[in-house]
Write an enzyme that holds these catalytic residues in place. Sequence first.
Site, PDB file in Angstrom:
ATOM      1  N   CYS A   9      11.025 -10.774  -1.752  1.00  0.00           N
ATOM      2  CA  CYS A   9      10.827 -12.228  -1.668  1.00  0.00           C
ATOM      3  C   CYS A   9      12.088 -12.922  -1.168  1.00  0.00           C
ATOM      4  O   CYS A   9      13.184 -12.422  -1.327  1.00  0.00           O
ATOM      5  CB  CYS A   9      10.494 -12.801  -3.041  1.00  0.00           C
ATOM      6  SG  CYS A   9       9.019 -12.089  -3.759  1.00  0.00           S
ATOM      7  N   ARG A  27      13.113  -9.935   5.340  1.00  0.00           N
ATOM      8  CA  ARG A  27      13.102  -9.265   4.020  1.00  0.00           C
ATOM      9  C   ARG A  27      11.740  -8.644   3.730  1.00  0.00           C
ATOM     10  O   ARG A  27      11.601  -7.873   2.788  1.00  0.00           O
ATOM     11  CB  ARG A  27      13.477 -10.261   2.929  1.00  0.00           C
ATOM     12  CG  ARG A  27      14.859 -10.887   3.110  1.00  0.00           C
ATOM     13  CD  ARG A  27      15.024 -12.139   2.281  1.00  0.00           C
ATOM     14  NE  ARG A  27      15.039 -11.852   0.868  1.00  0.00           N
ATOM     15  CZ  ARG A  27      16.157 -11.563   0.170  1.00  0.00           C
ATOM     16  NH1 ARG A  27      17.319 -11.508   0.795  1.00  0.00           N
ATOM     17  NH2 ARG A  27      16.116 -11.311  -1.119  1.00  0.00           N
ATOM     18  N   TRP A  53       6.836 -11.244  -1.376  1.00  0.00           N
ATOM     19  CA  TRP A  53       6.485  -9.818  -1.237  1.00  0.00           C
ATOM     20  C   TRP A  53       5.814  -9.467  -2.552  1.00  0.00           C
ATOM     21  O   TRP A  53       6.463  -9.405  -3.599  1.00  0.00           O
ATOM     22  CB  TRP A  53       7.763  -9.008  -1.019  1.00  0.00           C
ATOM     23  CG  TRP A  53       7.546  -7.567  -0.769  1.00  0.00           C
ATOM     24  CD1 TRP A  53       7.090  -6.989   0.372  1.00  0.00           C
ATOM     25  CD2 TRP A  53       7.769  -6.494  -1.697  1.00  0.00           C
ATOM     26  NE1 TRP A  53       7.032  -5.626   0.228  1.00  0.00           N
ATOM     27  CE2 TRP A  53       7.429  -5.293  -1.024  1.00  0.00           C
ATOM     28  CE3 TRP A  53       8.223  -6.421  -3.004  1.00  0.00           C
ATOM     29  CZ2 TRP A  53       7.532  -4.039  -1.625  1.00  0.00           C
ATOM     30  CZ3 TRP A  53       8.327  -5.179  -3.605  1.00  0.00           C
ATOM     31  CH2 TRP A  53       7.986  -4.012  -2.927  1.00  0.00           C
ATOM     32  N   ASN A 107      12.183 -14.896  -7.182  1.00  0.00           N
ATOM     33  CA  ASN A 107      12.316 -13.544  -6.628  1.00  0.00           C
ATOM     34  C   ASN A 107      12.690 -12.644  -7.791  1.00  0.00           C
ATOM     35  O   ASN A 107      13.656 -12.914  -8.500  1.00  0.00           O
ATOM     36  CB  ASN A 107      13.398 -13.496  -5.544  1.00  0.00           C
ATOM     37  CG  ASN A 107      13.541 -12.091  -4.956  1.00  0.00           C
ATOM     38  OD1 ASN A 107      12.652 -11.252  -5.112  1.00  0.00           O
ATOM     39  ND2 ASN A 107      14.656 -11.833  -4.282  1.00  0.00           N
ATOM     40  N   GLY A 108      11.917 -11.589  -8.016  1.00  0.00           N
ATOM     41  CA  GLY A 108      12.227 -10.668  -9.119  1.00  0.00           C
ATOM     42  C   GLY A 108      10.950 -10.316  -9.856  1.00  0.00           C
ATOM     43  O   GLY A 108       9.839 -10.535  -9.377  1.00  0.00           O
ATOM     44  N   GLU A 162      15.170  11.783   7.833  1.00  0.00           N
ATOM     45  CA  GLU A 162      15.187  10.414   8.354  1.00  0.00           C
ATOM     46  C   GLU A 162      14.090  10.206   9.382  1.00  0.00           C
ATOM     47  O   GLU A 162      13.399   9.193   9.379  1.00  0.00           O
ATOM     48  CB  GLU A 162      16.569  10.106   8.935  1.00  0.00           C
ATOM     49  CG  GLU A 162      16.678   8.854   9.778  1.00  0.00           C
ATOM     50  CD  GLU A 162      16.315   7.560   9.052  1.00  0.00           C
ATOM     51  OE1 GLU A 162      16.114   7.579   7.820  1.00  0.00           O
ATOM     52  OE2 GLU A 162      16.209   6.524   9.730  1.00  0.00           O
ATOM     53  N   LYS A 196      11.114   7.444   9.127  1.00  0.00           N
ATOM     54  CA  LYS A 196      10.838   6.455  10.187  1.00  0.00           C
ATOM     55  C   LYS A 196       9.350   6.472  10.538  1.00  0.00           C
ATOM     56  O   LYS A 196       8.699   5.458  10.641  1.00  0.00           O
ATOM     57  CB  LYS A 196      11.684   6.759  11.422  1.00  0.00           C
ATOM     58  CG  LYS A 196      13.151   6.466  11.292  1.00  0.00           C
ATOM     59  CD  LYS A 196      13.500   5.013  11.494  1.00  0.00           C
ATOM     60  CE  LYS A 196      13.758   4.181  10.294  1.00  0.00           C
ATOM     61  NZ  LYS A 196      14.505   4.575   9.172  1.00  0.00           N
ATOM     62  N   GLU A 223       7.104   5.099   7.677  1.00  0.00           N
ATOM     63  CA  GLU A 223       7.167   3.670   7.296  1.00  0.00           C
ATOM     64  C   GLU A 223       6.664   2.747   8.402  1.00  0.00           C
ATOM     65  O   GLU A 223       6.258   1.628   8.109  1.00  0.00           O
ATOM     66  CB  GLU A 223       8.562   3.281   6.837  1.00  0.00           C
ATOM     67  CG  GLU A 223       9.664   3.371   7.839  1.00  0.00           C
ATOM     68  CD  GLU A 223      10.997   2.893   7.250  1.00  0.00           C
ATOM     69  OE1 GLU A 223      11.017   2.015   6.381  1.00  0.00           O
ATOM     70  OE2 GLU A 223      12.021   3.425   7.675  1.00  0.00           O
ATOM     71  N   HIS A 236       9.286  29.164   2.634  1.00  0.00           N
ATOM     72  CA  HIS A 236       9.089  29.026   1.178  1.00  0.00           C
ATOM     73  C   HIS A 236       7.960  28.059   0.835  1.00  0.00           C
ATOM     74  O   HIS A 236       7.961  27.471  -0.233  1.00  0.00           O
ATOM     75  CB  HIS A 236      10.402  28.559   0.531  1.00  0.00           C
ATOM     76  CG  HIS A 236      11.520  29.515   0.722  1.00  0.00           C
ATOM     77  ND1 HIS A 236      11.602  30.733   0.082  1.00  0.00           N
ATOM     78  CD2 HIS A 236      12.595  29.469   1.550  1.00  0.00           C
ATOM     79  CE1 HIS A 236      12.684  31.381   0.477  1.00  0.00           C
ATOM     80  NE2 HIS A 236      13.307  30.640   1.367  1.00  0.00           N
ATOM     81  N   LYS A 275      12.563  -5.410   3.585  1.00  0.00           N
ATOM     82  CA  LYS A 275      13.829  -4.999   4.200  1.00  0.00           C
ATOM     83  C   LYS A 275      14.873  -4.738   3.125  1.00  0.00           C
ATOM     84  O   LYS A 275      15.708  -3.868   3.282  1.00  0.00           O
ATOM     85  CB  LYS A 275      14.328  -6.087   5.146  1.00  0.00           C
ATOM     86  CG  LYS A 275      15.616  -5.730   5.880  1.00  0.00           C
ATOM     87  CD  LYS A 275      15.434  -4.507   6.750  1.00  0.00           C
ATOM     88  CE  LYS A 275      16.727  -4.108   7.435  1.00  0.00           C
ATOM     89  NZ  LYS A 275      16.600  -2.811   8.136  1.00  0.00           N
TER      90      LYS A 275
HETATM   91  C1  AGP Z   1      14.782   2.540   5.943  1.00  0.00           C
HETATM   92  O1  AGP Z   1      14.170   2.447   7.225  1.00  0.00           O
HETATM   93  C2  AGP Z   1      14.016   1.771   4.897  1.00  0.00           C
HETATM   94  N1  AGP Z   1      13.845   0.413   5.287  1.00  0.00           N
HETATM   95  C3  AGP Z   1      14.584   1.944   3.506  1.00  0.00           C
HETATM   96  O2  AGP Z   1      14.499   3.316   3.177  1.00  0.00           O
HETATM   97  C4  AGP Z   1      16.043   1.506   3.307  1.00  0.00           C
HETATM   98  O3  AGP Z   1      16.916   2.391   3.976  1.00  0.00           O
HETATM   99  C5  AGP Z   1      16.358   1.550   1.814  1.00  0.00           C
HETATM  100  O4  AGP Z   1      15.508   0.626   1.163  1.00  0.00           O
HETATM  101  C6  AGP Z   1      17.826   1.203   1.497  1.00  0.00           C
HETATM  102  O5  AGP Z   1      18.077  -0.112   1.896  1.00  0.00           O
HETATM  103  P1  AGP Z   1      19.626  -0.592   1.933  1.00  0.00           P
HETATM  104  O6  AGP Z   1      20.312   0.247   2.975  1.00  0.00           O
HETATM  105  O7  AGP Z   1      19.554  -2.041   2.296  1.00  0.00           O
HETATM  106  O8  AGP Z   1      20.206  -0.359   0.577  1.00  0.00           O
END
Ligand code: AGP
Length: 607
Positions: free
Chosen positions: A2, A27, A74, A98-99, A479, A483, A486, A502, A602
């Site tokens: 949020c 965000r 959010w 927010n929270g 990674e 990507k 997500e 394994h 974000k």
């Molecule tokens: C990465 O593409 C994601 N958006 C997510 O995993 C992100 O890296 C993670 O939430 C950590 O965020 P930060 O680097 O702002 O702490």
Amino acid sequence: MCGIIGIIGDKQVSPILVEGLKRLEYRGYDSSGIATIANNNIQRCRAEGKLVNLENKLKQSNLSGNIGIGHTRWATHGEPTENNAHPHATSNVAVVHNGIIENYKEIKEELEKAQCKFNSDTDTEVIVHLINHNLNQGMKAQEAVNAALDRLEGAYAVAIIFSDEELMIGARQGTPLAIGYGDNQMFLASDSYALAPLTRKISFLEDGDRVFLTKSEVTIYDEQGNITQRPIRITAQSGATTGKGEYKHFMLKEIYEQPAVIGDTLNSFIHPSTGHISIPKEILHSLENAPRITMVACGTAFYACMVAKYWFEQIAKIHCEIDIASEFRYRESPMPEDGVALFVSQSGETLDTLEALRYCRKQNQKIISIVNTIESTIERESDYVLHTLAGPEIGVASTKAFTTQLTTLACIALALSKRKGAIDTAKEAELAEALRHIPKQAAKILNHDNEILQIAKQVSDVKDMLYMGRSMMYPIAMEGALKLKEISYIHAEGYAAGELKHGPIALIDETVPIVVLAPNDYLFDKIASNIQEIVARGGKVIMFSDKKGVSSLKEYSRWSIEIGNIHPFVAPILYAIPVQLLSYHIAAVKGTDIDQPRNLAKSVTVE
Ligand code: AGP
């Protein structure tokens, strides 16, 4: 996560609130709204989905007034509907939050017994009714808010306005909130980025703080209820909005910015005349004497820590422990005396990472953080901070922040290794040279964009993908899988290639493409045999390697992309780029919301 914005001043606030919400979009959100005070009435406008829906509604019913609050939601409790969108309000008071209020159910039951009528499924609405109930008991605004907030358990940043008071109240408990100081206008917002076009004079509230603002005065009370001051700083955040330029998505723009921002980040560590990597000596001093470095982060930032573990152990000869923050913070890990804890975070606000930092602080560790967002909470709670110079990263999927995090970690590892005498001058020069070549090599890799697009078109309808790598390519495989997951919503897993036999090899058949990251390094022969194991079972290999690697395994690769000859030291930084492009193009073919993927935020400032 949020986003909150609040304004109290002497001019119409509705359009300014909407502009502020636009700077909070990054965000991640699924509904939005604003409320203003006009002629002692609370006016509200909320909308499901993107901000454009709110703007269209406001065209029909523009809200007037010089006091107002806004929110991008959010969803945590309650569907992302207009009815659950903030601000939540009664005729006397409006709130954005927010929270997460962890005890909202018991409060809601109590208030419903007192005949309060709830209109939403949110936890936030209990804040409104608690305050409203206190006002109806005859309390003044400040007392009514204090009594209400004292009931709450959990994390919150709130902005509160009243129908009959020239007053805005803010409070922070575990979730960031900033104050902006204007000229006959005062502001509240979730971060300095939202405030930058309005004012450069910013303060950050601490946990437990409550702030009372009129258009000309700010009074802050600390957790004990004493009047306090918080430093006013001139934010370095740019007020300029970062547009997409000629790119279709922020993510693609940010992928293409990598040669430049990696160069900027390198230049912040490379001594202009000697060419040596220089890291602040107090950071190196704490690291060189540490029995162990503990690195903690989340998501993509954690994969940067995974790569860094190889660097620190292989070239700086220092033991590292790494963990994801959501596990580390509850693990009660015993920490060594004189230990150093290093936190990596793009936003600098990830609550799990912040709480892990606070655990390490309690264990008397020296705290170093690598953040991209200046003035963030993680930065402010660290002993030392290094900034990645990636610039604002708007796409939810982290790209340029990741490669600049790796660049920063590589510089630290190299400088530490030299300081410990673990490498000689010749080796130091070789590795520094490899770093200095990254921007040029990154730009060359981007030239493979169209080839990668052609591959993406042929695999965009798959249901599963695997990513494999060995050594420092293993975190890049993780990674790459993240990507893809997500932004394209395709299930993907990253694995250490040695793990294939394994278990994961059972997944291999002609429907599962496998991305293999195979720089021609000391483990190439190993990964070459993994590729043959895959192909023998009908798997389709997408191989990223250099000229020698591609030519030696061409017959086994369904698709292959030749990355230039890259020094093994910097391979993880550069191999991240093609996997970013692959996930981007697959998602683009699928037509998903690449910059704000479903369910994601974000900056994850809740647990
Ligand atoms: C990465 O593409 C994601 N958006 C997510 O995993 C992100 O890296 C993670 O939430 C950590 O965020 P930060 O680097 O702002 O702490």
